[in-house]
Design a protein around this motif. Structure first.
Motif, PDB file in Angstrom:
ATOM      1  N   VAL A 436      35.741  33.674  46.860  1.00 21.93           N
ATOM      2  CA  VAL A 436      35.489  34.541  45.789  1.00 21.93           C
ATOM      3  C   VAL A 436      37.004  35.021  45.834  1.00 21.93           C
ATOM      4  O   VAL A 436      38.170  35.495  45.061  1.00 21.93           O
ATOM      5  CB  VAL A 436      34.333  35.534  45.177  1.00 21.93           C
ATOM      6  CG1 VAL A 436      35.106  36.782  44.675  1.00 21.93           C
ATOM      7  CG2 VAL A 436      33.057  34.564  44.802  1.00 21.93           C
ATOM      8  N   GLY A 441      38.532  36.897  42.162  1.00 20.40           N
ATOM      9  CA  GLY A 441      37.745  37.506  42.025  1.00 20.40           C
ATOM     10  C   GLY A 441      37.833  36.904  40.262  1.00 20.40           C
ATOM     11  O   GLY A 441      36.520  36.626  40.320  1.00 20.40           O
ATOM     12  N   ASN A 442      38.662  35.353  40.522  1.00 24.56           N
ATOM     13  CA  ASN A 442      38.155  35.347  39.411  1.00 24.56           C
ATOM     14  C   ASN A 442      36.763  34.055  39.649  1.00 24.56           C
ATOM     15  O   ASN A 442      36.803  33.307  40.374  1.00 24.56           O
ATOM     16  CB  ASN A 442      39.319  34.129  39.161  1.00 24.56           C
ATOM     17  CG  ASN A 442      39.720  33.477  37.824  1.00 24.56           C
ATOM     18  OD1 ASN A 442      38.160  32.765  37.766  1.00 24.56           O
ATOM     19  ND2 ASN A 442      40.299  33.445  37.027  1.00 24.56           N
ATOM     20  N   ILE A 443      36.352  34.509  39.236  1.00 20.15           N
ATOM     21  CA  ILE A 443      34.844  34.313  38.850  1.00 20.15           C
ATOM     22  C   ILE A 443      35.005  32.344  38.635  1.00 20.15           C
ATOM     23  O   ILE A 443      34.435  31.405  38.882  1.00 20.15           O
ATOM     24  CB  ILE A 443      33.320  34.783  38.203  1.00 20.15           C
ATOM     25  CG1 ILE A 443      33.134  36.013  38.729  1.00 20.15           C
ATOM     26  CG2 ILE A 443      32.137  34.273  38.377  1.00 20.15           C
ATOM     27  CD1 ILE A 443      33.003  36.507  39.862  1.00 20.15           C
ATOM     28  N   SER A 444      34.822  31.963  37.461  1.00 23.10           N
ATOM     29  CA  SER A 444      35.170  30.602  36.928  1.00 23.10           C
ATOM     30  C   SER A 444      36.366  29.905  37.537  1.00 23.10           C
ATOM     31  O   SER A 444      35.569  29.170  38.025  1.00 23.10           O
ATOM     32  CB  SER A 444      36.288  30.622  35.042  1.00 23.10           C
ATOM     33  OG  SER A 444      35.152  31.852  34.665  1.00 23.10           O
ATOM     34  N   ALA A 446      36.129  30.116  41.199  1.00 23.54           N
ATOM     35  CA  ALA A 446      35.708  29.966  42.342  1.00 23.54           C
ATOM     36  C   ALA A 446      34.144  29.578  41.407  1.00 23.54           C
ATOM     37  O   ALA A 446      34.086  28.305  43.102  1.00 23.54           O
ATOM     38  CB  ALA A 446      35.099  31.481  42.677  1.00 23.54           C
ATOM     39  N   ALA A 447      33.771  29.182  40.608  1.00 22.07           N
ATOM     40  CA  ALA A 447      32.197  28.537  40.810  1.00 22.07           C
ATOM     41  C   ALA A 447      32.430  27.195  40.022  1.00 22.07           C
ATOM     42  O   ALA A 447      32.162  26.238  40.801  1.00 22.07           O
ATOM     43  CB  ALA A 447      31.753  29.068  39.171  1.00 22.07           C
ATOM     44  N   ARG A 454      29.321  29.117  36.563  1.00 25.62           N
ATOM     45  CA  ARG A 454      29.483  30.202  36.340  1.00 25.62           C
ATOM     46  C   ARG A 454      28.432  31.468  36.528  1.00 25.62           C
ATOM     47  O   ARG A 454      28.525  31.923  37.131  1.00 25.62           O
ATOM     48  CB  ARG A 454      31.092  31.012  34.683  1.00 25.62           C
ATOM     49  CG  ARG A 454      30.993  32.035  35.058  1.00 25.62           C
ATOM     50  CD  ARG A 454      32.574  32.256  34.448  1.00 25.62           C
ATOM     51  NE  ARG A 454      33.559  33.179  34.402  1.00 25.62           N
ATOM     52  CZ  ARG A 454      33.278  34.643  33.967  1.00 25.62           C
ATOM     53  NH1 ARG A 454      31.455  34.901  33.371  1.00 25.62           N
ATOM     54  NH2 ARG A 454      33.644  35.566  34.507  1.00 25.62           N
ATOM     55  N   LEU A 457      26.795  31.081  40.059  1.00 25.65           N
ATOM     56  CA  LEU A 457      28.255  32.130  41.044  1.00 25.65           C
ATOM     57  C   LEU A 457      27.685  33.491  40.616  1.00 25.65           C
ATOM     58  O   LEU A 457      27.658  33.993  42.031  1.00 25.65           O
ATOM     59  CB  LEU A 457      29.006  31.925  40.931  1.00 25.65           C
ATOM     60  CG  LEU A 457      30.267  32.418  42.022  1.00 25.65           C
ATOM     61  CD1 LEU A 457      29.719  32.527  43.114  1.00 25.65           C
ATOM     62  CD2 LEU A 457      31.571  31.827  41.593  1.00 25.65           C
ATOM     63  N   GLN A 458      27.527  34.199  39.310  1.00 29.74           N
ATOM     64  CA  GLN A 458      27.425  35.118  39.215  1.00 29.74           C
ATOM     65  C   GLN A 458      25.802  35.543  39.427  1.00 29.74           C
ATOM     66  O   GLN A 458      25.722  37.198  40.476  1.00 29.74           O
ATOM     67  CB  GLN A 458      27.180  35.711  37.359  1.00 29.74           C
ATOM     68  CG  GLN A 458      29.017  35.520  36.704  1.00 29.74           C
ATOM     69  CD  GLN A 458      28.969  35.991  35.661  1.00 29.74           C
ATOM     70  OE1 GLN A 458      27.818  35.565  35.481  1.00 29.74           O
ATOM     71  NE2 GLN A 458      29.979  36.667  35.276  1.00 29.74           N
ATOM     72  N   LEU A 461      26.689  36.293  43.636  1.00 32.98           N
ATOM     73  CA  LEU A 461      26.646  37.312  44.117  1.00 32.98           C
ATOM     74  C   LEU A 461      26.091  38.579  44.260  1.00 32.98           C
ATOM     75  O   LEU A 461      26.134  39.684  44.499  1.00 32.98           O
ATOM     76  CB  LEU A 461      28.739  37.637  43.109  1.00 32.98           C
ATOM     77  CG  LEU A 461      29.036  36.623  42.985  1.00 32.98           C
ATOM     78  CD1 LEU A 461      30.206  36.957  41.767  1.00 32.98           C
ATOM     79  CD2 LEU A 461      30.131  36.372  44.604  1.00 32.98           C
ATOM     80  N   GLY A 468      32.262  40.933  42.985  1.00 32.00           N
ATOM     81  CA  GLY A 468      32.761  40.069  42.503  1.00 32.00           C
ATOM     82  C   GLY A 468      33.929  40.097  41.783  1.00 32.00           C
ATOM     83  O   GLY A 468      34.398  41.501  41.644  1.00 32.00           O
TER      84      GLY A 468
END
Length: 468
Positions: A436, A441-444, A446-447, A454, A457-458, A461, A468
């Motif tokens: 991450v 911090g870009n969740i998409s 990182a996933a 996504r 991952l959320q 987190l 995130g």
């Protein structure tokens, strides 16, 4: 005395319904759902919001020519008992239940219908397992997974052996499927209706296993009773002796005599008893080496090895790995109520590079373990594989895009004496945090690198307390 209000009674009834182990579904005179308990949501994989106060025919689909037992009961006013029904929820998931359905009458008029449902899938599995366990035999040749030449050759040889009552010696490494072949031979033979008795010869010391195999007579030793041994219990059927090479040479000699004479003598007895038993034995080392190392008598080998089946280890039939992987995923999808569809290309490449010292059993346990770590993902990725498995697989098998080398910041979780669960959680936290941060911090993004959704991952987190 204070009387409870109707609302209080309604809440009590709802709590009772939600604690029942059967699904309860009630519709009104217009076919709309008015009661839908917690167990029913589990059976049908639906939420109460998706079903309550909606017409039943708009929520569920039934095969052509069939009607919901609830709607049938509402239309005819007749009870329907112990009826199997298969239908689909709004996500096209197939559901099968055993239902008891009753009309609800008020002043002689039908005002609704109630259905009490059991999960037939679990019921049938329990019944099937109980019936099979009574015979000690569950597998047939149709259930042996593989299309590679090595496995097809041994299946063909085993099918031929099933036609006779000759002794069979199964040679194979641990986890290669010896028990599966033994049960398949028994079930394809004329002895299929008789018992299949299995005994691991390495599980007990000679002093106990001799009495277990041949039986005991009263007075043979202090506390001895009249007890038939496994040979007598398997009368007319098959006796499977696993790891027969773990028996002492003296006990192997007694076993040889029983096979030659087709009779046994209980410990402490003076008379012989005729037996009609087929012997299938298994060893997990090459028989030539077993004889050379004095683990197996040569004369016993000749007697047992009338037919000898050499089971190929998984590393010699890697083309079967995709089929085996698909089979085990389907098995645990059913057991865990999941919808995993396969493994990522990187994981499949990983599997093909691994040498599989534990053979098919190792693959099965790996799939089971990976699916225990999954949430809503549909593909098994590297993040789901046990750490010990990743470590002992050649680094060349893992593409750089799939798994980055672990740098020093990840090493604190390797402290000695920590429970596995705690260690895995620390590793997961550290690695997710690293990825991450890598993408700001870009969740998409990182996933995508972690090869999970996504939403998953959320969820992780939040669960791990990572911002995130």
């Amino acid at each position: 005395m204070q009387h409870s209000s109707p609302d209080t009674f309604l809440r009590i009834y709802e709590q009772i319904l939600d604690r029942m182990n059967e699904g309860v579904h009630v519709i009104d005179a217009h076919g709309k759902t008015i009661v839908y308990n917690q167990k029913m949501t589990e059976l049908e994989s639906m939420s109460q919001q998706d079903v309550l106060h909606k017409p039943l025919s708009e929520v569920f689909q039934f095969p052509s020519g069939q009607e919901s037992t609830l709607l049938t009961c509402l239309r005819t006013g007749k009870s329907i008992r112990n009826t199997r029904q298969t239908y689909f929820n709004d996500k096209q998931k197939e559901i099968t239940t055993i239902n008891n359905t009753y009309p609800i009458l008020e002043n002689g008029q039908i005002v609704g219908a109630v259905e009490i449902a059991d999960d037939v899938t679990k019921m049938e599995r329990l019944i099937r397992e109980n019936l099979l366990e009574k015979n000690g035999s569950r597998y047939t040749f149709d259930q042996i997974i593989g299309r590679s030449a090595p496995i097809l050759d041994v299946i063909e040889s085993a099918k031929r052996a099933a036609r006779t009552s000759s002794s069979v010696l199964v040679v194979g490494e641990t986890g290669a499927g010896k028990e599966l072949f033994v049960q398949s031979i028994h079930n394809a033979s004329l002895r299929a209706s008789a018992p299949l008795i299995s005994q691991n010869c390495a599980a007990l010391p000679d002093s106990l296993i001799e009495g277990l195999l041949f039986g005991t007579s009263r007075g043979a030793f202090t506390g001895a009773i009249e007890r038939p041994g496994l040979f007598e219990q398997a009368e007319g059927g098959t006796l499977f002796l696993d790891e027969v090479n773990s028996l002492s040479m003296s006990l192997q000699a007694k076993l040889l005599r029983a096979l030659q004479e087709k009779s046994i003598r209980r410990i402490g007895d003076t008379k012989d008893r005729a037996i009609d038993v087929r012997i299938i034995a298994a060893i997990n080392e090459d028989p030539v080496e077993a004889i050379a190392n004095q683990h197996l008598r040569k004369d016993l080998y000749y007697r047992l090895g009338v037919v000898t089946l050499f089971l190929p280890p998984l590393r010699e039939r890697k083309e079967d790995i995709p089929m085996l992987t698909k089979h085990f995923i389907a098995k645990y999808n059913q057991l865990f109520q999941m919808d995993v569809v396969g493994v990522t290309d990187e994981v499949l490449h990983f599997f093909n590079e691994h040498d599989w010292p534990g053979n098919v059993r190792e693959l099965q346990h790996l799939i089971e373990g990976a699916m225990n770590l999954m949430m809503d993902e549909t593909l098994i990725g590297f993040e789901h594989l046990p750490l010990h498995f990743l470590r002992r697989t050649p680094a060349s098998a893992v593409s750089a895009a799939a798994v980055e080398p672990l740098s020093e910041p990840f090493l604190p979780f390797l402290g000695e004496g920590k429970p596995l669960k705690e260690t895995m959680q620390e590793f997961e936290t550290a690695y997710i945090h690293h990825v991450v941060d890598k993408y700001g911090g870009n969740i998409s993004r990182a996933a995508k690198e972690l090869q999970i959704s996504r939403q998953s991952l959320q969820y992780r987190l939040r669960k791990l307390g990572i911002r995130g």
